[in-house]
Scaffold this motif. Sequence first.
Motif, PDB file in Angstrom:
ATOM      1  N   ASP A  24       0.874  -1.174   0.000  1.00 36.12           N
ATOM      2  CA  ASP A  24       0.000   0.000   0.000  1.00 36.12           C
ATOM      3  C   ASP A  24       0.906   1.218   0.000  1.00 36.12           C
ATOM      4  OD1 ASP A  24      -1.568   2.222   0.798  1.00 36.12           O
ATOM      5  OD2 ASP A  24      -3.038   0.868   1.702  1.00 36.12           O
ATOM      6  N   THR A  25       0.955   1.896  -1.138  1.00 32.60           N
ATOM      7  CA  THR A  25       1.873   3.022  -1.235  1.00 32.60           C
ATOM      8  C   THR A  25       1.426   4.202  -0.387  1.00 32.60           C
ATOM      9  OG1 THR A  25       0.723   3.749  -3.226  1.00 32.60           O
ATOM     10  CG2 THR A  25       2.654   2.368  -3.525  1.00 32.60           C
ATOM     11  N   ALA A  26       0.117   4.385  -0.224  1.00 31.54           N
ATOM     12  CA  ALA A  26      -0.374   5.497   0.590  1.00 31.54           C
ATOM     13  C   ALA A  26       0.019   5.307   2.051  1.00 31.54           C
ATOM     14  CB  ALA A  26      -1.882   5.625   0.442  1.00 31.54           C
ATOM     15  N   GLU A  27      -0.034   4.062   2.528  1.00 36.85           N
ATOM     16  CA  GLU A  27       0.310   3.762   3.921  1.00 36.85           C
ATOM     17  C   GLU A  27       1.776   3.380   4.080  1.00 36.85           C
ATOM     18  OE1 GLU A  27      -1.736   4.171   6.462  1.00 36.85           O
ATOM     19  OE2 GLU A  27      -3.345   4.816   5.111  1.00 36.85           O
ATOM     20  N   ASN A  28       2.482   3.239   2.941  1.00 42.39           N
ATOM     21  CA  ASN A  28       3.884   2.786   2.961  1.00 42.39           C
ATOM     22  C   ASN A  28       4.032   1.509   3.779  1.00 42.39           C
ATOM     23  OD1 ASN A  28       6.250   3.680   1.573  1.00 42.39           O
ATOM     24  ND2 ASN A  28       7.246   4.015   3.540  1.00 42.39           N
ATOM     25  N   THR A  29       3.166   0.576   3.487  1.00 44.32           N
ATOM     26  CA  THR A  29       3.046  -0.657   4.260  1.00 44.32           C
ATOM     27  C   THR A  29       3.061  -1.858   3.317  1.00 44.32           C
ATOM     28  OG1 THR A  29       1.791   0.472   5.993  1.00 44.32           O
ATOM     29  CG2 THR A  29       1.569  -1.924   5.871  1.00 44.32           C
ATOM     30  N   VAL A  30       3.679  -2.930   3.802  1.00 44.52           N
ATOM     31  CA  VAL A  30       3.691  -4.208   3.079  1.00 44.52           C
ATOM     32  C   VAL A  30       2.833  -5.188   3.874  1.00 44.52           C
ATOM     33  CG1 VAL A  30       5.114  -6.017   2.085  1.00 44.52           C
ATOM     34  CG2 VAL A  30       6.044  -3.706   2.349  1.00 44.52           C
ATOM     35  N   TYR A  31       1.980  -5.896   3.193  1.00 46.12           N
ATOM     36  CA  TYR A  31       1.085  -6.851   3.840  1.00 46.12           C
ATOM     37  C   TYR A  31       1.381  -8.272   3.384  1.00 46.12           C
ATOM     38  CZ  TYR A  31      -1.735  -2.732   4.950  1.00 46.12           C
ATOM     39  OH  TYR A  31      -2.167  -1.512   5.411  1.00 46.12           O
ATOM     40  N   LEU A  32       1.066  -9.216   4.244  1.00 46.34           N
ATOM     41  CA  LEU A  32       1.066 -10.622   3.867  1.00 46.34           C
ATOM     42  C   LEU A  32      -0.239 -11.222   4.380  1.00 46.34           C
ATOM     43  CD1 LEU A  32       2.722 -12.891   2.494  1.00 46.34           C
ATOM     44  CD2 LEU A  32       3.406 -13.600   4.801  1.00 46.34           C
ATOM     45  N   GLN A  33      -1.134 -11.518   3.468  1.00 45.50           N
ATOM     46  CA  GLN A  33      -2.365 -12.197   3.824  1.00 45.50           C
ATOM     47  C   GLN A  33      -2.103 -13.689   3.797  1.00 45.50           C
ATOM     48  OE1 GLN A  33      -5.488 -10.923   4.708  1.00 45.50           O
ATOM     49  NE2 GLN A  33      -5.956 -13.065   5.151  1.00 45.50           N
TER      50      GLN A  33
END
Length: 117
Positions: free
Chosen positions: A71-80
């Motif tokens: 998520d570029t807006a949140e500068n976050t990487v997720y792993l579902q």
Amino acid sequence: QVQLVESGGGLVQAGGSLRLSCVVSGVTVSSTIAGWYRQTPGKQRELVAAVSTGSTHYADSVKGRFTISRDTAENTVYLQTNSLTPEDTAVYYCNVKGSYPYRYDYWGQGTQVTVSS
């Protein structure tokens, strides 16, 4: 200063799901190769999933069950993580690496995922 802060780990029953988050500061995730790794005691850290511009990569053991995203807006990487099994139990680490304007390779502190049978 680059910091990676993971969250979202925990205890879940087999078949369950967790979403791991990695909030990144100091570097823009969209310009990095971002990955999730995991490690169990006595074993080497292994790559679970990675994402870069236009491509993703998954370990064979998690294909079809795990999804990595940024998520570029949140500068976050997720792993579902879905359809978890006890074999997925490990400490999960977030990593970002890149080569501009200098070569860098940063790790988070890790988040524990425990899957009960």
